[in-house]
Design a protein around this motif. Structure first.
Motif, PDB file in Angstrom:
ATOM      1  N   ILE A  17       0.844  -1.197   0.000  1.00  0.00           N
ATOM      2  CA  ILE A  17       0.000   0.000   0.000  1.00  0.00           C
ATOM      3  C   ILE A  17       0.883   1.253   0.000  1.00  0.00           C
ATOM      4  O   ILE A  17       0.654   2.183  -0.776  1.00  0.00           O
ATOM      5  CB  ILE A  17      -0.965  -0.024   1.204  1.00  0.00           C
ATOM      6  N   LYS A  18       1.893   1.254   0.858  1.00  0.00           N
ATOM      7  CA  LYS A  18       2.821   2.393   0.896  1.00  0.00           C
ATOM      8  C   LYS A  18       3.541   2.558  -0.435  1.00  0.00           C
ATOM      9  O   LYS A  18       3.639   3.664  -0.967  1.00  0.00           O
ATOM     10  CB  LYS A  18       3.856   2.197   2.007  1.00  0.00           C
ATOM     11  N   GLN A  22      -2.945   6.412   3.626  1.00  0.00           N
ATOM     12  CA  GLN A  22      -3.831   5.958   4.695  1.00  0.00           C
ATOM     13  C   GLN A  22      -4.412   4.600   4.308  1.00  0.00           C
ATOM     14  O   GLN A  22      -4.852   4.409   3.182  1.00  0.00           O
ATOM     15  CB  GLN A  22      -4.951   6.987   4.868  1.00  0.00           C
ATOM     16  N   ALA A  23      -4.421   3.683   5.276  1.00  0.00           N
ATOM     17  CA  ALA A  23      -5.043   2.371   5.081  1.00  0.00           C
ATOM     18  C   ALA A  23      -6.241   2.271   6.012  1.00  0.00           C
ATOM     19  O   ALA A  23      -6.187   2.728   7.156  1.00  0.00           O
ATOM     20  CB  ALA A  23      -4.054   1.256   5.374  1.00  0.00           C
ATOM     21  N   GLU A  24      -7.333   1.689   5.515  1.00  0.00           N
ATOM     22  CA  GLU A  24      -8.570   1.610   6.273  1.00  0.00           C
ATOM     23  C   GLU A  24      -9.103   0.184   6.224  1.00  0.00           C
ATOM     24  O   GLU A  24      -8.918  -0.520   5.238  1.00  0.00           O
ATOM     25  CB  GLU A  24      -9.616   2.547   5.662  1.00  0.00           C
ATOM     26  N   LEU A  29      -0.228  -3.080  14.453  1.00  0.00           N
ATOM     27  CA  LEU A  29       0.357  -2.633  13.192  1.00  0.00           C
ATOM     28  C   LEU A  29       0.040  -1.166  12.903  1.00  0.00           C
ATOM     29  O   LEU A  29       0.262  -0.689  11.795  1.00  0.00           O
ATOM     30  CB  LEU A  29      -0.112  -3.526  12.048  1.00  0.00           C
ATOM     31  N   GLY A  30      -0.482  -0.450  13.897  1.00  0.00           N
ATOM     32  CA  GLY A  30      -0.664   0.988  13.769  1.00  0.00           C
ATOM     33  C   GLY A  30      -2.069   1.458  13.465  1.00  0.00           C
ATOM     34  O   GLY A  30      -2.301   2.664  13.306  1.00  0.00           O
ATOM     35  N   VAL A  58      -8.218   2.934  11.068  1.00  0.00           N
ATOM     36  CA  VAL A  58      -7.389   3.644  10.088  1.00  0.00           C
ATOM     37  C   VAL A  58      -5.943   3.623  10.568  1.00  0.00           C
ATOM     38  O   VAL A  58      -5.673   3.779  11.766  1.00  0.00           O
ATOM     39  CB  VAL A  58      -7.854   5.111   9.923  1.00  0.00           C
ATOM     40  N   ALA A  59      -5.032   3.463   9.617  1.00  0.00           N
ATOM     41  CA  ALA A  59      -3.593   3.607   9.895  1.00  0.00           C
ATOM     42  C   ALA A  59      -3.040   4.678   8.970  1.00  0.00           C
ATOM     43  O   ALA A  59      -3.235   4.636   7.762  1.00  0.00           O
ATOM     44  CB  ALA A  59      -2.861   2.298   9.655  1.00  0.00           C
ATOM     45  N   GLU A  60      -2.386   5.657   9.579  1.00  0.00           N
ATOM     46  CA  GLU A  60      -1.684   6.670   8.797  1.00  0.00           C
ATOM     47  C   GLU A  60      -0.364   6.067   8.348  1.00  0.00           C
ATOM     48  O   GLU A  60       0.369   5.506   9.156  1.00  0.00           O
ATOM     49  CB  GLU A  60      -1.420   7.919   9.647  1.00  0.00           C
ATOM     50  N   LEU A  61      -0.079   6.169   7.070  1.00  0.00           N
ATOM     51  CA  LEU A  61       1.137   5.553   6.545  1.00  0.00           C
ATOM     52  C   LEU A  61       2.204   6.604   6.322  1.00  0.00           C
ATOM     53  O   LEU A  61       3.313   6.377   6.074  1.00  0.00           O
ATOM     54  CB  LEU A  61       0.832   4.819   5.237  1.00  0.00           C
TER      55      LEU A  61
END
Length: 181
Positions: A126-127, A133-135, A152-153, A178-181
Motif C-alpha cells: 500500500i505504501k 492511509q489504510a482503512e 500494526l498501527g 485507520v492507519a496513517e502511513l
C-alpha cells in the motif's frame, strides 16, 4: 496490479504470496463459502455466496488489471490459506490517498502469525503504491484481529452500531480502523 510470487518462512512453514490466476476461480468460490461459515466476523453467511467460477474469473481479471490495488492469495506449505486485498477508496482526487483493506483466512490458518506476516506485506505494498492511509473494518468481538490491527498501527476511528444482524436476532457493530502511513 499483480504481485509476483514471494516466499517466506514462518515457524517452520513455507508461506507463499501470489496473485490469483484464472485456474484458482473454483477454489476461491469454495473458500469464500467455507470461510464465511467458519466465523461470525465476516459480512455474510456461506449460503449467501452465489458467485460462480465464471464470475470469479472475471473478478480475478479485473483485480489483476487494476492499477489501484492488489488481490493476493496466501498459501502455507502449498495449501491455500486465504486472501487479502486492497483497493483505492473511491475515484475522486480527494480520496486517492486512501486504501481499503480486506483480509480473511481459513480458521485453521489463524493464530500462528500468518495474518501478521500477510498484513505487514500488504501494508508495504500500500505504501509502495503511494497511499497515505489504510482503512479496514473489523466486527465487534473479533478481539484477536483488532489487537493485530492495533499492533500494526491501526486506530479505531468510529463504529457503525448494529451494522450486522445475525439470524438469531443478535447484532454486532462495525468498527472502523485507520492507519496513517
Amino acid at each position: 496490479m499483480v504481485l509476483k510470487e514471494e516466499t517466506y518462512e514462518l515457524n517452520g512453514r513455507t508461506v507463499t504470496l501470489r496473485a490469483p490466476r484464472p485456474e484458482d476461480a473454483e477454489m476461491l468460490t469454495e473458500y469464500l463459502k467455507t470461510v464465511c461459515d467458519e466465523t461470525p466476523y465476516l459480512s455474510q453467511y456461506g449460503d449467501e455466496v452465489k458467485i460462480t467460477a465464471e464470475d470469479e474469473i472475471k473478478f480475478i481479471e479485473r483485480r489483476n488489471d487494476s492499477e489501484t490495488g492488489y488481490l493476493i492469495l496466501a498459501f502455507e506449505d502449498g495449501e491455500f490459506a486465504g486472501n487479502m486485498s486492497f483497493e483505492r477508496v473511491g475515484t475522486s482526487r480527494r480520496a486517492k490517498h486512501r486504501a481499503s483493506i480486506g483480509i480473511a483466512f481459513f480458521q485453521k490458518n489463524t493464530g500462528h502469525g500468518l495474518g501478521r506476516l500477510a498484513l505487514t506485506r500488504l501494508i508495504e505494498l500500500i505504501k509502495e503504491s503511494g497511499y497515505e492511509q489504510a482503512e479496514l473494518t473489523v466486527l465487534e468481538g473479533n478481539e484477536r484481529a483488532k489487537h493485530l490491527y492495533e499492533s500494526l498501527g491501526f486506530k479505531e476511528t468510529g463504529r457503525i452500531p448494529k451494522a450486522n444482524k445475525y439470524d438469531d436476532g443478535t447484532f454486532r457493530d462495525d468498527i472502523l480502523m485507520v492507519a496513517e502511513l
